[in-house]
Structure formats: structure tokens, C-alpha cells
Design an enzyme around this catalytic site. Structure first.
Site, PDB file in Angstrom:
ATOM      1  N   HIS A 292       2.193  48.550  74.362  1.00  0.00           N
ATOM      2  CA  HIS A 292       1.806  47.294  75.772  1.00  0.00           C
ATOM      3  C   HIS A 292       3.299  46.393  75.827  1.00  0.00           C
ATOM      4  CE1 HIS A 292      -2.545  46.796  75.170  1.00  0.00           C
ATOM      5  NE2 HIS A 292      -2.741  48.754  75.111  1.00  0.00           N
TER       6      HIS A 292
ATOM      7  N   ARG B 207     -12.276  36.656  71.577  1.00  0.00           N
ATOM      8  CA  ARG B 207     -11.520  36.906  72.291  1.00  0.00           C
ATOM      9  C   ARG B 207     -11.386  36.217  73.530  1.00  0.00           C
ATOM     10  NH1 ARG B 207     -11.392  42.503  76.182  1.00  0.00           N
ATOM     11  NH2 ARG B 207      -9.902  42.442  76.745  1.00  0.00           N
TER      12      ARG B 207
ATOM     13  N   ARG C  23     -11.129  37.290  80.972  1.00  0.00           N
ATOM     14  CA  ARG C  23     -11.046  38.505  81.096  1.00  0.00           C
ATOM     15  C   ARG C  23     -12.007  39.420  80.062  1.00  0.00           C
ATOM     16  NH1 ARG C  23     -10.895  43.346  83.553  1.00  0.00           N
ATOM     17  NH2 ARG C  23     -10.896  45.410  82.283  1.00  0.00           N
TER      18      ARG C  23
ATOM     19  N   TYR D  15       1.962  46.490  80.579  1.00  0.00           N
ATOM     20  CA  TYR D  15       1.290  45.017  79.861  1.00  0.00           C
ATOM     21  C   TYR D  15       3.088  43.956  79.752  1.00  0.00           C
ATOM     22  CZ  TYR D  15      -2.959  46.213  78.605  1.00  0.00           C
ATOM     23  OH  TYR D  15      -4.419  46.163  78.315  1.00  0.00           O
TER      24      TYR D  15
ATOM     25  N   CYS E 231      -2.961  54.516  72.294  1.00  0.00           N
ATOM     26  CA  CYS E 231      -3.149  53.612  72.733  1.00  0.00           C
ATOM     27  C   CYS E 231      -3.574  54.521  74.132  1.00  0.00           C
ATOM     28  CB  CYS E 231      -2.365  52.413  73.065  1.00  0.00           C
ATOM     29  SG  CYS E 231      -1.932  51.273  74.733  1.00  0.00           S
ATOM     30  N   ASP E 232      -4.691  53.954  74.807  1.00  0.00           N
ATOM     31  CA  ASP E 232      -4.309  55.258  76.074  1.00  0.00           C
ATOM     32  C   ASP E 232      -4.016  54.215  77.561  1.00  0.00           C
ATOM     33  OD1 ASP E 232      -6.111  52.539  76.680  1.00  0.00           O
ATOM     34  OD2 ASP E 232      -7.354  53.609  76.855  1.00  0.00           O
TER      35      ASP E 232
ATOM     36  N   ASN F  31      -7.094  47.371  69.026  1.00  0.00           N
ATOM     37  CA  ASN F  31      -6.497  46.112  69.254  1.00  0.00           C
ATOM     38  C   ASN F  31      -5.491  44.924  68.341  1.00  0.00           C
ATOM     39  OD1 ASN F  31      -4.586  47.107  71.381  1.00  0.00           O
ATOM     40  ND2 ASN F  31      -6.009  46.497  72.353  1.00  0.00           N
TER      41      ASN F  31
HETATM   42  C1  G6P Z   1      -6.487  49.341  78.061  1.00  0.00           C
HETATM   43  C2  G6P Z   1      -5.483  49.146  76.407  1.00  0.00           C
HETATM   44  C3  G6P Z   1      -6.106  49.305  75.481  1.00  0.00           C
HETATM   45  C4  G6P Z   1      -6.605  47.482  75.923  1.00  0.00           C
HETATM   46  C5  G6P Z   1      -7.650  48.077  77.140  1.00  0.00           C
HETATM   47  C6  G6P Z   1      -8.608  46.692  77.537  1.00  0.00           C
HETATM   48  O1  G6P Z   1      -7.266  50.360  77.892  1.00  0.00           O
HETATM   49  O2  G6P Z   1      -4.894  50.397  76.499  1.00  0.00           O
HETATM   50  O3  G6P Z   1      -5.299  48.508  74.255  1.00  0.00           O
HETATM   51  O4  G6P Z   1      -8.044  47.245  74.863  1.00  0.00           O
HETATM   52  O5  G6P Z   1      -7.200  48.099  78.417  1.00  0.00           O
HETATM   53  O6  G6P Z   1      -9.996  46.569  78.000  1.00  0.00           O
HETATM   54  P1  G6P Z   1     -10.852  45.533  78.439  1.00  0.00           P
HETATM   55  O7  G6P Z   1     -11.554  45.768  79.369  1.00  0.00           O
HETATM   56  O8  G6P Z   1     -11.270  45.190  77.322  1.00  0.00           O
HETATM   57  O9  G6P Z   1      -9.936  44.531  79.044  1.00  0.00           O
HETATM   58 MN    MN Z   2      -3.556  49.646  74.243  1.00  0.00          MN
END
Ligand code: G6P
Ligand code: MN
Length: 439
Positions: A197, A91, A283, A263, A167-168, A145
């Protein structure tokens, strides 16, 4: 009795899910929990920790972990899927390639998402094929994702599969809106449309039948609020989310018709997102040096101490949401959740075969989406472009065609021109040779 399997059990997102499952295991009739992962070290650390933690808290659930997929899937009823081929290391590599070329590298938006999709689609398809052979009646709840592109691939390849892609983020934002209005989240009925998103709320009706959106719009337009961050208690120790909840309000101020998913910042405020990105600390770096280190250090400490007492698996929206959906299926509650499903007419002026993110009632038969009706030209235009990009990305991952990949890349709104797109594509390919299909 139900057997639950976490596919990608070595993920740092697992603890939240594992804790909610433990608390609600009786309701879920869960007697067995398996953590499956290809990463032996991570799954054994989290697996041993979970075994110890469940046992010491008196849970009757049988917990195990494995790197053998066939074994994990045997007699499974619920599969929670959250995989990340190449881990956060890959990533961060993607983010840096993009940022160095002046474009968005986020893991779901921009070409970071493209690259992640190329890594993950082949693996997800292979896993679902196995599921169809070994436990065809199991429900798959997918958090993996980039959910938008992945859900497009999944429903295309397996139109009949028992999969709900979730998705949360919508529920997190809805939670903040509910708190802002001092309401119980359950008392508000939200209407949302878009892709994962990439969507908007058109209404939020409270328990008295009143739409809260006009009030929210007025409070933003009048300058009464410029962020929703303080009403989102989960991410207040994380500057990225504090800034994101503020930018979401900025976008709503600029485009006040509907309330945006945060997003959209990557597409509607790319200048700000680029200015704030740091090629030396992305990130992905933040997650590796923060959450990952913290969780695995804690696992090691607990295993060395021989007790999980004094330790806790944190829970929150992430775990609650996926478990709520499993619960809705098990008990046929027909509760309303926002999920990713084939449009099939829900948005009347949008491709019926495209996967969209809309509210649905969920019960034992799965998700029944609600009708949204016609969407305005502005939102539809943005969605058409994004959907074309998503579909072309799926085509590229399935065909291994370089030309198709190039089309996908150039369709992405964050890519200014052919030359930048091709250069980033080539660099991403080089850095992901081990994971992408051969182009
Ligand atoms: C939210 C999004 C997820 C994503 C996450 C990223 O929960 O809905 O799709 O994976 O944020 O979190 P991170 O802390 O890994 O950047
Ligand atoms: Mn998500």
C-alpha cells in the site's frame, strides 16, 4: 493431494477465494478444504453454505469447518490467512477516533493501520507458532492486513517460515492499466517497488518490448484521462474505489516520474481524504452494513431453503490472485507476481532487512525477488519514514512498550505533532484494551 485451510474462514473475503478454489480444485490437486475461524457463528454460516454449494455443483472436495486450530492445521498443505481480530466493528471504532481528531483512520494507512497492527500481530505470531509445530511444511499465503506492518513482523519473527505476504492491489491496478491499453494482463511485465500500500511502478513493458509508462504519463499530462476507474470492472459499483482510481491519476499527474499505488492517496492527498471522510459513516460501517450483511443474509437464506441453487459465491481478482500463487508453488511455474519479501538487496539503496513489495518469480521454492536497483531520493525518503514507522510499530506490538508505541505514532506521516499523536494513541488504546498487548 492437497489440504487447503482458510484461517479466518468466516471473513466476507472468503466467498471469492472459495469459488476460485472450487473451480480450480483439480489443477490444485485439492481434496480437502477447511474453513477455520474463532467466530463460531460466521464460520458455521459460511462453512455450511460452502459445503452445500460444493456438493450441489458436483465438487469432489471434502469441505468442513471448525473453530479448532489444531484440527484445522493437521496435515495441511496450504494456509490462506486473512484474520481480523475485533472484526469490522473495531475497524470502525478506530476510524472514528482518528477522524474526530482530524487524522487519517484507514485500516492500513495512518493510525487505523497502527491500531489494527497492534490487534493482529500477537494473533498471527501465535498462529504461525502452531503451524511450525503441526504442519511445518505447509505454505502460508497471507492476505491479513495491515500487510506492510504484519509482513515486517512475520519475517522478523520467522525468517525461515514458508510465508508469502500478498495484496491484491498491485494486480488490480495492473489489470486496469492493461485494459486501458487493450492488452492482455499476462502480456505486460510490470516493475514495481515500495512497501505494501505504498509503492510505485517504474515500467510496464508490453509484448513488443515497449514501455507503456511514457504513454500513460502523456495521456494523463495532456488531460486525455483523469481516472482509470472505468477500466477496473470489479469496483465500479463502489464509490470509494471510483474516487480512489481517480485520485491515483491525480497523484500521478502531480508526481509523474512513476505510477503510484492508489493507497498513496492517504499520504499525498490527506487533505482531500479528510474532507471526504464522514465520522458517522466510515468504510468500516460501509462494509458492515453492505458486504457483511449481504453475505450472511444470503448464507441464512440458502441454509433455510436447503439448497444453494440460484445462489453463487462471487469470484474476482481477490480469489484469483491467491490461488494463482498457490498454483505457481504447486506446479513450479515460476510466474511473476508482486509480493512482500525481505528486501535483501532488491532495492539496492534500501535497508536489506526491511520487508518490501517487489516483483518475484514464484515456484516450488517460494519467491525469488527481482533486482530493482537504486530508487530516487523522493521515493526513498517517503519509504524510509514509513519503514521506520512500520518497524517501530512491530517493536511496540512485540515489546508492549508505551514509549515505543508513541515513537511509532509520531513517525507516521499522517500525524502532525506529538499532542495529536499521543491523544489518538491513548484513545485507541482505551478502545482496544481487549485486543492490544498491554502497554
Ligand atoms: C483492497 C486491498 C486490501 C483491503 C481491501 C479493503 O483489496 O488490497 O488490502 O483489505 O481493499 O476492502 P474493504 O472493502 O474491506 O474496504
Ligand atoms: Mn492490500
Amino acid at each position: 493431494a492437497n489440504k487447503f485451510v482458510i484461517i479466518g474462514g468466516g471473513s466476507t473475503q472468503s466467498p471469492s477465494i472459495l469459488e476460485v478454489l472450487r473451480q480450480r480444485s483439480a489443477d490444485l490437486d485439492m481434496n480437502q478444504l477447511v474453513l477455520y475461524d474463532i467466530d463460531e457463528e460466521r464460520v458455521s454460516l459460511l462453512g455450511q453454505y460452502t459445503k452445500m454449494y460444493y456438493k450441489e455443483t458436483g465438487s469432489p472436495v471434502h469441505v468442513s469447518y471448525t473453530t479448532n486450530l489444531e484440527e484445522a492445521l493437521q496435515d495441511a498443505n496450504f494456509l490462506f490467512m486473512q484474520i481480523r481480530p475485533g472484526l469490522n466493528k473495531q475497524r470502525a471504532i478506530d476510524e472514528k477516533i482518528c477522524i474526530r481528531n482530524g487524522v487519517i483512520g484507514q485500516e492500513t494507512c495512518g493510525l487505523g493501520g497502527f491500531s489494527f497492527a497492534m490487534r493482529v500481530i500477537p494473533d498471527i505470531i501465535a498462529i504461525i507458532k502452531k503451524v511450525k509445530q503441526i504442519c511445518p511444511d505447509a505454505w502460508i499465503l497471507n492476505y491479513t492486513n495491515p500487510e506492510a506492518i504484519l509482513s515486517e513482523a512475520i519475517y522478523r519473527e520467522f525468517p525461515e517460515a514458508k510465508v508469502i505476504c500478498i495484496c491484491d492491489m498491485p494486480i488490480s491496478i495492473e489489470g486496469a492499466i492493461a485494459q486501458y491499453f487493450h492488452k492482455d494482463l499476462k502480456d505486460i511485465t510490470f516493475k514495481y517497488f515500495g512497501m505494501n500500500h505504498f509503492g510505485w511502478w517504474t515500467s510496464m513493458i508490453d509484448e513488443n518490448g515497449q514501455d507503456l509508462l511514457p504513454q500513460l504519463r502523456e495521456d494523463v499530462q495532456s488531460g486525455k484521462i483523469d481516472t482509470l476507474a472505468q477500466w477496473n470492472d470489479e469496483t465500479l459499483d463502489d464509490q470509494y474505489w471510483i474516487d480512489t482510481y481517480k485520485r491515483m491519476i491525480t497523484i500521478f499527474k502531480r508526481f509523474p516520474e512513476y505510477f503510484p499505488n492508489c493507497y498513496l492517496q492517504y499520504y499525498l492527498m490527506p487533505d482531500v481524504m479528510m474532507a471526504e471522510s464522514d465520522v458517522n459513516f466510515t468504510r468500516g460501517d460501509w462494509v458492515m452494513q453492505g458486504r457483511e450483511k449481504r453475505i450472511f443474509t444470503e448464507c441464512r437464506r440458502v441454509l433455510k431453503a436447503g439448497t444453494a441453487k440460484g445462489s453463487s459465491l462471487n469470484s474476482g481478482v481477490h480469489g484469483n490472485y491467491i490461488v494463482d500463487i498457490a498454483n505457481a508453488i504447486i506446479h513450479n511455474t515460476r510466474e511473476r507476481f508482486t509480493v512482500n519479501q525481505k528486501n535483501n538487496g532488491a532495492i539496492s539503496n534500501f535497508d536489506p532487512d526491511a520487508v518490501v513489495e517487489v516483483p518475484a518469480y514464484i515456484g516450488s521454492m517460494g519467491a525469488e525477488t527481482i533486482s530493482i536497483g537504486k530508487i530516487p531520493t523522493f521515493h526513498k525518503g517517503l519509504m524510509e519514514l514509513q519503514k521506520a514507522y512500520e518497524k517501530r510499530t512491530v517493536d511496540a506490538a512485540l515489546s508492549g512498550s508505551y514509549q515505543v508505541a508513541l515513537e511509532a505514532v509520531v513517525l507516521n506521516k499522517t500525524i502532525p505533532d506529538y499532542h495529536v499523536g499521543k491523544k489518538v494513541l491513548d484513545e485507541l488504546y482505551e478502545a482496544n484494551k481487549q485486543y492490544w498487548p498491554e502497554l
